[in-house]
Design a protein around this motif. Structure first.
Motif, PDB file in Angstrom:
ATOM      1  N   PRO A  54      44.986  25.652  48.635  1.00 22.68           N
ATOM      2  CA  PRO A  54      44.608  26.566  47.466  1.00 22.68           C
ATOM      3  C   PRO A  54      44.771  25.559  46.340  1.00 22.68           C
ATOM      4  O   PRO A  54      44.226  24.460  46.213  1.00 22.68           O
ATOM      5  CB  PRO A  54      46.672  26.256  47.580  1.00 22.68           C
ATOM      6  N   GLY A  55      44.522  26.234  45.385  1.00 25.19           N
ATOM      7  CA  GLY A  55      44.739  25.997  44.120  1.00 25.19           C
ATOM      8  C   GLY A  55      42.724  26.099  43.229  1.00 25.19           C
ATOM      9  O   GLY A  55      42.326  25.199  42.991  1.00 25.19           O
ATOM     10  N   CYS A  56      41.570  27.202  44.568  1.00 25.99           N
ATOM     11  CA  CYS A  56      40.636  26.712  44.165  1.00 25.99           C
ATOM     12  C   CYS A  56      40.482  27.755  42.888  1.00 25.99           C
ATOM     13  O   CYS A  56      41.082  28.816  42.244  1.00 25.99           O
ATOM     14  CB  CYS A  56      40.331  27.590  45.456  1.00 25.99           C
ATOM     15  N   LYS A  57      39.212  27.112  42.474  1.00 27.86           N
ATOM     16  CA  LYS A  57      38.257  28.250  41.070  1.00 27.86           C
ATOM     17  C   LYS A  57      37.287  29.390  42.023  1.00 27.86           C
ATOM     18  O   LYS A  57      37.328  29.147  43.128  1.00 27.86           O
ATOM     19  CB  LYS A  57      37.801  27.485  40.365  1.00 27.86           C
ATOM     20  N   HIS A  58      37.267  30.516  41.197  1.00 24.69           N
ATOM     21  CA  HIS A  58      36.933  31.588  41.886  1.00 24.69           C
ATOM     22  C   HIS A  58      35.821  32.006  41.037  1.00 24.69           C
ATOM     23  O   HIS A  58      35.696  31.928  39.538  1.00 24.69           O
ATOM     24  CB  HIS A  58      37.619  32.648  42.295  1.00 24.69           C
ATOM     25  N   ALA A  59      34.471  31.979  41.487  1.00 25.22           N
ATOM     26  CA  ALA A  59      33.458  32.372  40.198  1.00 25.22           C
ATOM     27  C   ALA A  59      33.177  34.042  41.089  1.00 25.22           C
ATOM     28  O   ALA A  59      32.743  33.854  42.687  1.00 25.22           O
ATOM     29  CB  ALA A  59      32.109  31.874  39.938  1.00 25.22           C
ATOM     30  N   PHE A  60      32.262  34.371  39.869  1.00 24.96           N
ATOM     31  CA  PHE A  60      32.584  35.934  41.180  1.00 24.96           C
ATOM     32  C   PHE A  60      31.050  37.061  40.362  1.00 24.96           C
ATOM     33  O   PHE A  60      30.136  36.507  39.564  1.00 24.96           O
ATOM     34  CB  PHE A  60      33.393  37.393  40.760  1.00 24.96           C
ATOM     35  N   LEU A  61      29.911  37.944  40.907  1.00 22.81           N
ATOM     36  CA  LEU A  61      28.660  38.199  40.366  1.00 22.81           C
ATOM     37  C   LEU A  61      29.336  39.836  41.220  1.00 22.81           C
ATOM     38  O   LEU A  61      30.245  39.856  42.253  1.00 22.81           O
ATOM     39  CB  LEU A  61      27.829  38.350  41.851  1.00 22.81           C
ATOM     40  N   THR A  62      28.572  40.897  40.623  1.00 22.67           N
ATOM     41  CA  THR A  62      28.374  42.181  40.607  1.00 22.67           C
ATOM     42  C   THR A  62      27.391  42.326  41.710  1.00 22.67           C
ATOM     43  O   THR A  62      26.980  41.133  41.776  1.00 22.67           O
ATOM     44  CB  THR A  62      28.459  42.676  39.321  1.00 22.67           C
ATOM     45  N   GLU A  63      27.493  43.349  42.492  1.00 21.41           N
ATOM     46  CA  GLU A  63      27.576  44.599  43.340  1.00 21.41           C
ATOM     47  C   GLU A  63      25.426  44.098  43.390  1.00 21.41           C
ATOM     48  O   GLU A  63      24.809  44.104  43.968  1.00 21.41           O
ATOM     49  CB  GLU A  63      27.269  45.352  44.211  1.00 21.41           C
TER      50      GLU A  63
END
Length: 184
Positions: A72-81
């Motif tokens: 729990p408590g993780c941060k998230h980074a996202f890329l688009t396809e």
């Protein structure tokens, strides 16, 4: 140097991250995440914090869900396809250093509070669920909000856990409508 440890899927992702930023990584080795890897991620979360940065595909989303549920408590980074695709291959390893730095600058934190800023009716009215163009609209909104693409139920959950405000939602919806991704 990025303070948090970045969780990636494999060695090629680590190489791509290190080309873009100075950071430490933990590799899951794919979607069959063993207890030893989860233990490392939990320790990293306790000591430095964790950023989950997986591929924008089904396997990457599965890994993201597993890690987030167990740590729990993780941060998230996202890329688009589009940002992560090269010659039909989708992966963090295909993103440019600039794109990786940009994704890491838009990191989102999880929030487990009970307050829901956006409700399910907002998604219906915005044409993001129960609509012929809902998937395309969620895809565009996910990119704008930096929370990635997912199905309607998961999109609603991400709006909550990443604390997307009504103002952010309205601004992204306005951009979506300016681009012409209207509900039919």
């Amino acid at each position: 140097m990025i303070k948090e440890v970045i969780v990636v899927e494999g060695r090629d992702d680590t190489v791509a991250i290190k080309r873009a930023v100075e950071a430490d990584t933990i590799e899951t080795g794919g979607s069959a995440i063993g207890p030893a890897v989860i233990k490392k991620i939990k320790l990293a979360q306790e000591r430095r914090g964790v950023i989950i940065f997986t591929d924008p595909d089904h396997a990457g989303e599965r890994i993201r869900k597993i890690v987030a549920a167990k740590v729990p408590g993780c941060k998230h980074a996202f890329l688009t396809e589009a940002e992560a695709t090269y010659r039909g291959d989708i992966g963090v390893e295909n993103a440019s250093p600039e794109t990786i730095r940009e994704a890491l600058s838009r990191v989102r934190s999880e929030y487990d509070g009970e307050e829901t800023l956006i409700d399910f009716n907002d998604l219906i009215e915005a044409g993001l669920i129960v609509h012929p163009n809902a998937a395309a609209r969620r895809h565009f909104m996910g990119e704008l909000l930096g929370i990635g693409y997912c199905n309607g139920k998961q999109f609603f959950k991400r709006l909550r856990i990443f604390q997307i405000s009504r103002e952010e939602f309205a601004a992204a919806l306005h951009q979506l409508e300016e681009k012409g991704v209207y509900p039919e």
